[in-house]
Motif scaffolding. Structure first.
Motif, PDB file in Angstrom:
ATOM      1  N   ASP A 321      97.641 174.080 143.684  1.00 17.43           N
ATOM      2  CA  ASP A 321      97.190 172.786 144.178  1.00 17.43           C
ATOM      3  C   ASP A 321      97.797 172.581 145.555  1.00 17.43           C
ATOM      4  O   ASP A 321      98.923 172.103 145.682  1.00 17.43           O
ATOM      5  N   GLY A 322      97.071 172.997 146.597  1.00 22.15           N
ATOM      6  CA  GLY A 322      97.608 172.926 147.945  1.00 22.15           C
ATOM      7  C   GLY A 322      98.807 173.839 148.099  1.00 22.15           C
ATOM      8  O   GLY A 322      98.730 175.046 147.830  1.00 22.15           O
ATOM      9  N   ASP A 323      99.943 173.267 148.486  1.00 22.35           N
ATOM     10  CA  ASP A 323     101.171 174.039 148.670  1.00 22.35           C
ATOM     11  C   ASP A 323     102.046 174.042 147.424  1.00 22.35           C
ATOM     12  O   ASP A 323     103.245 174.354 147.504  1.00 22.35           O
ATOM     13  N   THR A 324     101.483 173.685 146.284  1.00 24.26           N
ATOM     14  CA  THR A 324     102.239 173.690 145.040  1.00 24.26           C
ATOM     15  C   THR A 324     101.532 174.531 143.987  1.00 24.26           C
ATOM     16  O   THR A 324     100.344 174.836 144.100  1.00 24.26           O
ATOM     17  N   ILE A 325     102.308 174.902 142.963  1.00 22.76           N
ATOM     18  CA  ILE A 325     101.768 175.538 141.769  1.00 22.76           C
ATOM     19  C   ILE A 325     102.114 174.643 140.587  1.00 22.76           C
ATOM     20  O   ILE A 325     103.270 174.239 140.416  1.00 22.76           O
ATOM     21  N   VAL A 326     101.105 174.316 139.789  1.00 22.21           N
ATOM     22  CA  VAL A 326     101.276 173.448 138.625  1.00 22.21           C
ATOM     23  C   VAL A 326     101.280 174.319 137.370  1.00 22.21           C
ATOM     24  O   VAL A 326     100.369 175.136 137.163  1.00 22.21           O
ATOM     25  N   LEU A 327     102.299 174.158 136.551  1.00 22.86           N
ATOM     26  CA  LEU A 327     102.441 174.913 135.305  1.00 22.86           C
ATOM     27  C   LEU A 327     102.577 173.931 134.149  1.00 22.86           C
ATOM     28  O   LEU A 327     103.480 173.091 134.147  1.00 22.86           O
ATOM     29  N   ASP A 328     101.694 174.046 133.163  1.00 28.71           N
ATOM     30  CA  ASP A 328     101.783 173.247 131.936  1.00 28.71           C
ATOM     31  C   ASP A 328     102.128 174.168 130.773  1.00 28.71           C
ATOM     32  O   ASP A 328     101.533 175.242 130.625  1.00 28.71           O
ATOM     33  N   GLY A 329     103.087 173.753 129.953  1.00 28.96           N
ATOM     34  CA  GLY A 329     103.481 174.578 128.815  1.00 28.96           C
ATOM     35  C   GLY A 329     104.389 173.824 127.875  1.00 28.96           C
ATOM     36  O   GLY A 329     104.812 172.695 128.152  1.00 28.96           O
ATOM     37  N   VAL A 330     104.692 174.446 126.746  1.00 31.12           N
ATOM     38  CA  VAL A 330     105.563 173.839 125.741  1.00 31.12           C
ATOM     39  C   VAL A 330     107.004 174.244 126.024  1.00 31.12           C
ATOM     40  O   VAL A 330     107.336 175.427 126.042  1.00 31.12           O
ATOM     41  N   ARG A 331     107.841 173.240 126.227  1.00 32.28           N
ATOM     42  CA  ARG A 331     109.249 173.447 126.575  1.00 32.28           C
ATOM     43  C   ARG A 331     110.127 173.328 125.331  1.00 32.28           C
ATOM     44  O   ARG A 331     110.070 172.334 124.607  1.00 32.28           O
ATOM     45  N   HIS A 332     110.959 174.345 125.083  1.00 33.77           N
ATOM     46  CA  HIS A 332     111.996 174.309 124.048  1.00 33.77           C
ATOM     47  C   HIS A 332     113.350 174.136 124.744  1.00 33.77           C
ATOM     48  O   HIS A 332     113.647 174.859 125.719  1.00 33.77           O
TER      49      HIS A 332
END
Length: 492
Positions: A321-332
């Motif tokens: 997303d433009g100058d960023t990277i978006v990461l969605d995930g399940v955090r433990h």
């Protein structure tokens, strides 16, 4: 039908309830169904998971180390044509069943257990997958084992349980780890022809367990997290008591430092018995970070972004997303710390990490605070911006499965929860669109649902837009909870 009478003593939760292994291999071509099976589904729904072939010690059995068994349903023309379940015939499994060992090439990886984690289709082959240097296996369309897999001799020493398919190129991307790789992990790209076209070593901080990774249009994201090879645990699994300390000292001098030749790594790995113990654990001294590497760049081009200590087994997706990277995930918060047999210790919830490529900073936020795992998105948007993610919810009390499926709308921030009913336990659900150009939630979700009251399992179809039940295929036996499943369309 192969009948394999089993009895498991009480005392291990991963051998009880619907984690209890099934004894029989069944073929059923007279399946009953209710509701509607979408007519556009032409292929197989396959799911892999641990199912010990022989009796095991409940004191030492680890779920992650159980023999693999694949359960599948063939769908076509709005009908269910068959159900099959088959063991992945590793050397151990074949011997236990009194059968000849299938094709078994030494360099393809450890063979103490059958691949038990995932099952996919690629280049016209069905592949049962596992990680950590253990050999993956090729199977037939009817789930009989062909033999170990090395992608036509182009990739040795094991693969990964979690490859990601680029929706434009059709190539499989993967990060593979093994205790024998020194302080490196392997990034590989498997072409549509089923052969590796790219294979590089990426330097990390030690010998981590790298269960997942993420992909964007231009980058691969490497998860270097604080679960690492445990030399003491490995020595106790593979050595007589009097040799454990010397073995631990040798492993301490090598693991995470020296890249061992494949034959030596595989010979050591084969010393560890299947269905027993797990040689990775939480490491408080190991930093958590995410690496960002341009897909076609040399390994030295990787950039590292430090994050708060945690573990991600399963990402939903990542995108630029433009100058960023978006990461969605399940955090433990942590895993394999106090309980080496149980992967869930730290309230797994859906989070988002935004990596700023200009400043080198990371912003983390929580998307949903309910316990959940096995998130999935529409495979057509892997590595691209996504709107929806789907995940089964876990119990607040036991952290085990429930009958609730979650649909996250990442544009509005809203989440829909569908409860499938009392006594139901849902596993991972996968999405299949109604057509090639259908909207991101125009299609069905499918997955196995266990009914505790009847002790049986259905392959269940949900409308991805509303989460309402569309149809069910009633299976002839219970399907134990396992790991990963996929829809494999005919011709993939």
């Amino acid at each position: 039908m192969t009948t394999n009478p089993l009895h498991f003593p009480e005392g291990n939760p991963f051998l009880e309830d619907n984690l209890r292994p099934v004894a029989n291999e069944i073929t059923d071509v007279h399946l009953k169904a209710t509701g509607t099976i979408p007519a556009y589904l032409d292929g197989r729904y396959l799911r892999n998971g641990p199912n010990p072939v022989a009796e095991v010690d409940p004191e030492t059995y680890a779920w992650f180390a159980g023999d693999g068994m694949v359960h599948g349903v063939r769908l076509r023309d709005g009908q269910a044509h068959w159900y099959r379940n088959r063991y992945v015939r590793s050397t151990t499994v074949a011997h236990a069943l009194g059968e000849r060992t299938p094709r078994n090439r030494f360099r393809d990886g450890f063979r103490a257990i059958g691949a038990n984690t995932n099952v996919i289709g690629h280049a016209g082959k069905t592949l049962a997958l596992v990680e950590g240097g253990v050999a993956s296996f090729e199977m037939t369309d009817e789930l009989d084992t062909v033999g170990t897999c090395s992608f036509d001799g182009t990739l040795h020493g094991g693969y990964t349980a979690h490859p990601l398919r680029d929706p434009e190129s059709g190539e499989l991307h993967a990060i593979s780890y093994s205790f024998g790789r020194g302080n490196t992990v392997q990034y590989s790209v498997i072409g549509r022809d089923g052969r590796a076209r790219r294979n590089i070593d990426i330097e990390v901080n030690g010998s981590p367990m790298m269960h997942g990774f993420a992909l964007t249009s231009n980058y691969v994201l490497v998860f270097d997290f604080p679960v690492t090879f445990d030399q003491a645990a490995a020595a106790s699994l593979s050595m007589p008591r009097r040799l454990r300390k010397p073995a631990e000292l040798v492993l301490n001098a090598l693991i995470g430092r020296v890249h061992l030749p494949d034959p030596i790594t595989i010979a050591i790995g084969n010393l560890a018995p299947g269905n027993k113990g797990f040689p990775y654990s939480w490491d408080n001294d190991y930093p958590a970070r995410i690496g960002v590497l341009p897909r076609e760049a040399p390994a030295t081009a990787i950039r590292w972004f430090d994050i708060e200590p945690c573990y991600i087994f399963h990402q939903a997706n990542a995108y630029e997303d433009g100058d960023t990277i978006v990461l969605d995930g399940v955090r433990h918060r942590r895993v394999f710390d106090q309980n080496r047999r149980d992967p869930i210790e730290g309230d797994p919830a859906m989070h988002r990490w935004v990596l700023n490529l200009l400043t080198g900073t990371v912003h983390e936020s929580q998307i949903d605070d309910r316990l959940q795992e096995f998130p999935r998105v529409d495979e057509r948007v892997v590595g691209r911006p996504h709107r929806y993610a789907y995940a089964p919810m876990l119990s607040e009390e036991s952290e085990g499965p429930t009958g609730v499926i979650l649909k996250h709308d990442l544009h509005t921030g809203n989440t829909i929860a569908r409860d499938l009913g009392p006594g139901k336990e849902a596993a991972e659900f996968v999405f299949e669109p109604a057509s090639a150009d259908a909207a991101e939630d125009d299609g069905v979700l499918m997955g196995y649902v266990y009914d505790r009251a009847d002790d049986r399992t259905d392959l269940t179809f949900l409308d991805a837009g509303t989460l309402e039940t569309v149809g069910q295929v009633h299976l002839p036996q219970r399907v134990p909870h396992g790991f990963h499943g996929n829809w494999v369309p005919t011709g993939l």
